[in-house]
Design a protein around this motif. Structure first.
Motif, short mmCIF file in Angstrom:
data_model
loop_
_atom_site.label_atom_id
_atom_site.label_comp_id
_atom_site.label_asym_id
_atom_site.label_seq_id
_atom_site.Cartn_x
_atom_site.Cartn_y
_atom_site.Cartn_z
N LYS A 12 -8.40 -7.97 -2.34
CA LYS A 12 -7.70 -9.27 -2.27
C LYS A 12 -7.40 -9.64 -0.83
O LYS A 12 -7.67 -10.75 -0.38
CB LYS A 12 -6.36 -9.19 -3.02
CG LYS A 12 -6.46 -9.38 -4.50
CD LYS A 12 -5.08 -9.37 -5.14
CE LYS A 12 -4.68 -7.96 -5.49
NZ LYS A 12 -3.76 -7.83 -6.63
N GLU A 13 -6.80 -8.70 -0.10
CA GLU A 13 -6.36 -9.00 1.26
C GLU A 13 -7.52 -9.35 2.17
O GLU A 13 -7.42 -10.24 3.00
CB GLU A 13 -5.68 -7.76 1.88
CG GLU A 13 -4.34 -7.40 1.32
CD GLU A 13 -3.72 -6.23 2.08
OE1 GLU A 13 -2.66 -6.42 2.68
OE2 GLU A 13 -4.30 -5.13 2.07
N ILE A 14 -8.60 -8.59 2.03
CA ILE A 14 -9.66 -8.65 3.03
C ILE A 14 -10.72 -9.69 2.70
O ILE A 14 -11.32 -10.29 3.59
CB ILE A 14 -10.31 -7.24 3.17
CG1 ILE A 14 -9.26 -6.24 3.66
CG2 ILE A 14 -11.51 -7.24 4.09
CD1 ILE A 14 -8.58 -6.65 4.95
N ILE A 70 8.64 5.33 1.91
CA ILE A 70 7.31 5.42 2.53
C ILE A 70 7.04 4.10 3.25
O ILE A 70 7.16 3.03 2.66
CB ILE A 70 6.21 5.66 1.47
CG1 ILE A 70 6.57 6.86 0.58
CG2 ILE A 70 4.85 5.86 2.14
CD1 ILE A 70 5.61 7.06 -0.60
N SER A 71 6.69 4.20 4.53
CA SER A 71 6.43 2.98 5.30
C SER A 71 5.58 3.29 6.52
O SER A 71 5.88 4.21 7.27
CB SER A 71 7.75 2.36 5.74
OG SER A 71 7.52 1.22 6.54
N GLN A 72 4.52 2.53 6.68
CA GLN A 72 3.73 2.65 7.90
C GLN A 72 4.57 2.24 9.09
O GLN A 72 4.75 3.00 10.03
CB GLN A 72 2.47 1.78 7.80
CG GLN A 72 1.45 1.93 8.92
CD GLN A 72 1.84 1.31 10.26
OE1 GLN A 72 1.80 1.99 11.29
NE2 GLN A 72 2.25 0.07 10.28
N SER A 73 5.07 1.00 9.06
CA SER A 73 5.74 0.43 10.23
C SER A 73 7.14 1.01 10.43
O SER A 73 7.63 1.07 11.54
CB SER A 73 5.88 -1.09 10.04
OG SER A 73 6.67 -1.36 8.88
N GLY A 74 7.76 1.39 9.33
CA GLY A 74 9.17 1.82 9.42
C GLY A 74 10.10 0.65 9.63
O GLY A 74 11.30 0.83 9.90
N GLU A 75 9.57 -0.58 9.50
CA GLU A 75 10.39 -1.77 9.77
C GLU A 75 10.38 -2.76 8.62
O GLU A 75 10.82 -3.90 8.79
CB GLU A 75 9.90 -2.47 11.05
CG GLU A 75 9.92 -1.62 12.32
CD GLU A 75 11.31 -1.14 12.74
OE1 GLU A 75 12.34 -1.66 12.22
OE2 GLU A 75 11.39 -0.22 13.58
N THR A 76 9.87 -2.40 7.48
CA THR A 76 9.83 -3.32 6.35
C THR A 76 11.25 -3.61 5.86
O THR A 76 11.98 -2.69 5.48
CB THR A 76 8.95 -2.73 5.23
OG1 THR A 76 7.64 -2.56 5.76
CG2 THR A 76 8.90 -3.63 4.02
N ALA A 77 11.62 -4.89 5.90
CA ALA A 77 13.02 -5.28 5.67
C ALA A 77 13.55 -4.78 4.32
O ALA A 77 14.63 -4.19 4.25
CB ALA A 77 13.16 -6.80 5.77
N THR A 102 0.82 -1.21 0.00
CA THR A 102 0.00 0.00 0.00
C THR A 102 0.86 1.26 0.00
O THR A 102 0.52 2.27 -0.63
CB THR A 102 -0.94 -0.04 1.22
OG1 THR A 102 -1.94 -1.04 0.97
CG2 THR A 102 -1.63 1.28 1.47
N SER A 103 1.98 1.22 0.71
CA SER A 103 2.86 2.39 0.75
C SER A 103 3.41 2.70 -0.64
O SER A 103 3.62 3.85 -1.00
CB SER A 103 4.00 2.15 1.74
OG SER A 103 3.47 1.93 3.03
N TRP A 104 3.62 1.65 -1.43
CA TRP A 104 4.06 1.83 -2.82
C TRP A 104 2.96 2.54 -3.63
O TRP A 104 3.24 3.39 -4.47
CB TRP A 104 4.41 0.45 -3.40
CG TRP A 104 5.00 0.45 -4.77
CD1 TRP A 104 6.30 0.70 -5.11
CD2 TRP A 104 4.33 0.16 -6.00
NE1 TRP A 104 6.46 0.59 -6.48
CE2 TRP A 104 5.26 0.25 -7.05
CE3 TRP A 104 3.01 -0.19 -6.32
CZ2 TRP A 104 4.94 0.02 -8.38
CZ3 TRP A 104 2.68 -0.42 -7.66
CH2 TRP A 104 3.65 -0.31 -8.67
O1 M6R Z 1 4.86 -0.89 6.99
P1 M6R Z 1 4.95 -0.66 5.51
O2 M6R Z 1 4.15 0.52 5.05
O3 M6R Z 1 6.37 -0.56 5.02
O4 M6R Z 1 4.30 -1.94 4.87
C1 M6R Z 1 4.26 -2.14 3.48
C2 M6R Z 1 3.33 -3.26 3.11
O5 M6R Z 1 3.73 -4.47 3.71
C3 M6R Z 1 1.87 -2.97 3.50
O6 M6R Z 1 1.41 -1.77 2.95
C4 M6R Z 1 0.96 -4.11 3.04
O7 M6R Z 1 0.87 -4.13 1.65
C5 M6R Z 1 -0.41 -4.02 3.69
N1 M6R Z 1 -0.88 -5.33 4.04
C6 M6R Z 1 -1.44 -3.35 2.82
O8 M6R Z 1 -2.71 -3.33 3.35
#
Ligand code: M6R
Length: 366
Positions: free
Chosen positions: A245-247, A104-111, A60-62
């Protein structure tokens, strides 16, 4: 802790008027037409001089990155590339002095995102982080950036983090455009004023929850779905499809609407719902004729349109209306009904919407 909602996902969708406001608070002053983003003020000259911006993210961040590509190129006149972190990091990427990276990252921890920006930083790029989790790895690696201030996101599906990313990216883009004078003072003030109206407009969209639920009922037995949009709304089509797809585990694809004729139209029959993101912009007429093409092949059309659109309701099997907004701002509004649609379809299919199978909230392994 779900604040009276049945699921975190629904709570987080409904929090968006507040979380977007939290992102704008203290940064956007619509009355004076000014934007202050403390994390980027010291880097404004460097960012303005960037020859190229590379946006790095996943999922999603992409998609938020893709929206930002359209906005930054239009307003700041800087060429932008958007990369999947997992591809970028293994590609021996070409970084020139003066390139700027936005992670861009929600978690800030995406490897993958962490490794990608570490590599780019070693090669001399400046890293700007658009991150939700304060003090996370990506926030620490970045020299400049803006937090999205969406608050903790518990649902595995990104919802309020996405609109927070868009709000933060819009602030940054408009600020740079103003600094570079690639937009007029008048346009800058107009965009600031439009951005300030977003939380109230999201509130109005959320009022349609019941009618979106009714549309979800008509889609719940589908095995596939197509999402189409153009311009700023093409990435929203991708995001709508990913969310579904996810939900709900319904197979869904997002496409730029004009690409329909280059392949996906072969899928269309009476069983295929096609969700159009068709708010008013320069593509509107073209997208309406795409809808007619789907109808002619007996496909089912669901359309996200603006209030006052008199033509589309006659073509579509279901409509969701969005308050009018500047086309640059529209994607942050248009994604909200798609989040609700996925939620209700997922619930109707008995899915665990907060914790979809096989998914993790943050992907800390590659
Ligand atoms: O924490 P991040 O934004 O880096 O995460 C990126 C993806 O793993 C995240 O957006 C994922 O696609 C979600 N499941 C979307 O709903």
């Amino acid at each position: 802790e779900k604040g009276g909602y049945d699921h975190f996902m629904l709570k987080e969708i409904f929090e968006q008027p507040k979380t977007i406001l939290d992102c704008l608070r203290g940064r956007l002053n619509a009355e004076n037409g000014t934007i202050q983003v403390s994390g980027i003020e010291n880097y404004l000259d460097e960012i303005s001089k960037a020859n190229r911006i590379i946006i790095i993210a996943c999922g999603t961040s992409w998609h938020a990155g893709l929206v930002a590509e359209y906005i930054i190129e239009e307003t700041c006149r800087i060429p932008v590339e958007v990369e999947y972190a997992s591809e970028f990091r293994y590609r021996n990427p070409i970084i020139h002095p003066g390139d700027m990276i936005i992670a861009i990252s929600q978690s800030g921890e995406t490897a993958d995102t962490i490794v990608a920006i570490e590599k780019a930083k070693e090669q001399g790029a400046i890293i700007m982080g658009i991150v939700n989790v304060v003090g996370s790895s990506i926030a620490r690696i970045s020299q400049t950036g803006a937090y999205t201030h969406a608050g903790p996101e518990i649902g595995v599906a990104s919802t309020k983090a996405f609109t927070g990313q868009l709000a933060a990216l819009m602030l940054v883009a408009f600020k740079i455009a103003h600094h570079k004078q690639t937009i007029t003072e008048e346009r800058y003030r107009e965009l600031c004023a439009e951005l300030a109206l977003v939380p109230g407009k999201v509130e109005k969209i959320l009022e349609q929850n019941d009618s979106i639920k009714a549309i979800a009922e008509t889609l719940k037995d589908s095995s596939d779905a197509l999402f189409l949009g153009r311009g700023y709304n093409f990435p929203i089509a991708l995001e709508g499809a990913l969310k579904l797809k996810e939900i709900s585990y319904i197979h869904a694809e997002g496409y730029p609407a004009a690409e329909m004729k280059h392949g996906p139209i072969a899928l269309v029959d009476e069983h295929l719902p096609v969700i159009f993101i068709a708010t008013k912009d320069i593509y509107h007429e073209k997208i309406v004729s795409n809808m007619q093409e789907i109808k002619a092949r007996k496909g089912r059309v669901i359309a996200v349109i603006n209030e006052g659109d008199e033509i589309t309701p006659a073509i579509a099997d279901g409509v969701i209306t969005i308050p009018e907004a500047d086309e640059i701002i529209a994607p942050i509004l248009n994604v909200v009904p798609l989040q609700l649609l996925s939620y209700h379809i997922g619930i109707a299919r008995g899915c665990n919407v907060d914790m979809p199978r096989n998914l993790a909230k943050s992907v800390t392994v590659e």
